[in-house]
Design a protein around this motif. Structure first.
Motif, short mmCIF file in Angstrom:
data_model
loop_
_atom_site.label_atom_id
_atom_site.label_comp_id
_atom_site.label_asym_id
_atom_site.label_seq_id
_atom_site.Cartn_x
_atom_site.Cartn_y
_atom_site.Cartn_z
N ASP A 119 15.18 -8.34 -5.60
CA ASP A 119 15.15 -8.97 -6.94
C ASP A 119 13.98 -9.94 -7.08
N SER A 120 12.83 -9.50 -6.62
CA SER A 120 11.64 -10.35 -6.68
C SER A 120 10.45 -9.51 -7.15
N ASN A 121 10.00 -9.74 -8.37
CA ASN A 121 8.94 -8.91 -8.93
C ASN A 121 7.62 -9.08 -8.19
N HIS A 122 7.41 -10.24 -7.62
CA HIS A 122 6.22 -10.47 -6.83
C HIS A 122 6.57 -10.36 -5.34
N SER A 172 7.58 -10.83 -1.82
CA SER A 172 8.29 -11.97 -1.24
C SER A 172 9.04 -11.52 0.00
N ASP A 193 11.89 -12.26 3.14
CA ASP A 193 13.22 -12.86 3.29
C ASP A 193 13.36 -13.40 4.71
N LYS A 249 12.47 -9.58 0.31
CA LYS A 249 13.46 -10.24 -0.54
C LYS A 249 13.75 -9.37 -1.76
N SER A 291 12.43 -5.10 -7.82
CA SER A 291 11.19 -5.73 -7.38
C SER A 291 10.05 -4.81 -7.75
#
Length: 275
Positions: free
Chosen positions: A229-232, A234, A236, A227, A171
């Motif tokens: 594996d989320s580049n922006h 986010s 969870d 969350k 991320s």
């Protein structure tokens, strides 16, 4: 650095708890990204006390208070008092260390950073905070200290604890806030063969993986979850949690992440940032 805490025991297994990133506020009605942090922390503590995990020590791994308030640190002391076990803390990027020292240094809460556990283990708690910024770095003093403690106790298995993360989370927004000089830490650790694991918080998600030759573990926050594996940015919907750790005399570690079961905390999924 301060002297060592000695925990004398002849038990074949020593059990620990890790709680991390409560982000408490002066105002107990205040939320962080939609979750009331006092309420979620209270629920975590309630379920810890209701569990049958017979822990002996507690590690609180940073971001205990969000707003640097006296009241936030007093609240942390008040809320954890029911656990009634020795608790050791390190700062996170949101913490204000002068107030931590002032409020979090009264038995059973302790600022000691070197724990000698029975005859076989030591726990080394590191300060990776860089004042005023979210990323982490270990000072030369910290690096020299950990090297010295490992050299002084070569026969003990070692658990290393800090706030900032080593492994990428995949991320981009979060990984810019990692431990910036992780290679320096690796260089210090590499001559020693008894470092069994490295544990941290900060990323508000669970990890149990390998970093070079070392097992690394991250633990969910007691409030919001990020969350992976989320580049922006986010959030969870996984629930707040904590970690149970078992240190065996032969150097083996058993550990598991627990999440609250008796309540539901949902963040505001429309939030698009975090500081």
């Amino acid at each position: 650095m301060l002297s060592s805490f000695v925990y004398q025991t002849d038990k074949p297994v020593v059990r620990l708890l890790q709680i991390t990133d409560p982000h408490l506020f002066k105002d107990t009605n205040k939320d962080l990204l939609g979750i009331n942090t006092q309420a979620s922390f209270a629920q975590v503590l309630t379920e810890i006390q209701a569990s049958d995990f017979d822990y002996e020590l507690i590690l609180a791994t940073g971001d205990l208070v969000q707003d640097s308030s006296d009241e936030g640190y007093r609240l942390f002391v008040e809320m954890t008092s029911g656990l009634d076990k020795p608790l050791f803390w390190i700062p996170g990027n949101h913490d204000f260390q002068p107030k931590m020292v002032e409020f979090l240094n009264h038995h059973p809460i302790n600022r000691l950073k070197h724990l000698l556990i029975g005859d076989n283990w030591q726990i080394l708690l590191l300060d990776s905070q860089v004042s005023g910024v979210p990323h982490g770095e270990l000072s030369q003093y910290q690096l020299d200290w950990i090297g010295a403690k490992l050299a002084q106790n070569p026969s003990r298995f070692s658990l290393i604890v800090l706030h900032h993360h080593l492994l990428p989370t995949n991320s981009a927004w979060l990984d810019q806030h990692n431990l910036r000089n992780s290679q320096d830490l690796l260089d210090v650790l590499s001559p020693f063969k008894n470092v069994k694991a490295i544990m941290y918080g900060h990323i508000h998600q669970a990890v149990d993986d390998m970093w070079f030759d070392y097992r690394v573990m991250a633990t969910p926050s007691t409030c919001i979850q990020f969350k992976p594996d989320s580049n922006h940015f986010s959030l969870d919907t996984l629930q707040p949690g904590w970690r149970e750790i078992e240190l065996y005399n032969d150097g083996h570690i058993e550990t598991r992440v627990k999440r609250i079961q008796d309540a539901v905390f949902l963040p505001n999924m429309r939030e698009d940032g975090y500081e």
